[in-house]
Design a protein around this motif. Structure first.
Motif: not given
Length: 148
Positions: A5-20, A26-30, A59-65
């Motif tokens: 799942l590595k490629i999909d997880l990193h691609r999704f995390a980059r698409s929803i986050s602000r930076h690398g 996010l990936v590490q926490d998951a 996790r991203l929603i929680d962090d932003r809030r």
């Protein structure tokens, strides 16, 4: 499981986050949470992927809030505009009523423009502790200004 799942997880995390770096967090926490999930490895790959995506998004929603609450709280602590019009001697005299530590915190926050997180990192204490101490310093300064 991660290798599949590595490629999909990193691609999704980059698409929803602000930076690398945020995406990597996010990936590490998951991944950490996945180690605590007993039946996750037995699920089909598409359900594993969905589980990881949901965990990262939450996790991203929680962090932003949390960031929003902190910035709103810090904005409420700002001095009113008329006190910022003081000259340097008046500011130095006002800060002399505080302890050295409290005066340093107020100076860094309001004159250097540092956030409580930056001050906390510099002093190696939690940002919440900095905000707590700033609250009491500001209260004391307001009392002094009201008396004058």
């Amino acid at each position: 499981m991660y290798e599949n799942l590595k490629i999909d997880l990193h691609r999704f995390a980059r698409s929803i986050s602000r930076h690398g770096q945020e995406a990597d967090d996010l990936v590490q926490d998951a991944l950490e949470k996945s180690l605590k999930e007993p039946g996750l490895h037995a699920l089909p790959v598409y359900k594993q992927r969905a589980w990881f995506f949901r965990v990262m998004k939450n996790r991203l929603i929680d962090d932003r809030r949390k960031d929003q609450r902190i910035s709103e709280w810090e904005d409420e602590m700002d001095f009113p505009e008329q006190t910022l019009a003081m000259n340097r001697l008046e500011v130095a005299e006002l800060l002399s009523h505080l302890t050295l530590e409290m005066g340093d915190l107020v100076f860094k926050r309001y004159w250097l423009g540092m956030t409580s997180r930056e001050i906390g990192d510099q002093l190696q204490v939690p940002a919440a502790t900095i905000r707590y101490k700033l609250h009491f310093a500001i209260k004391k300064l307001r009392d002094i200004l009201e008396d004058e």
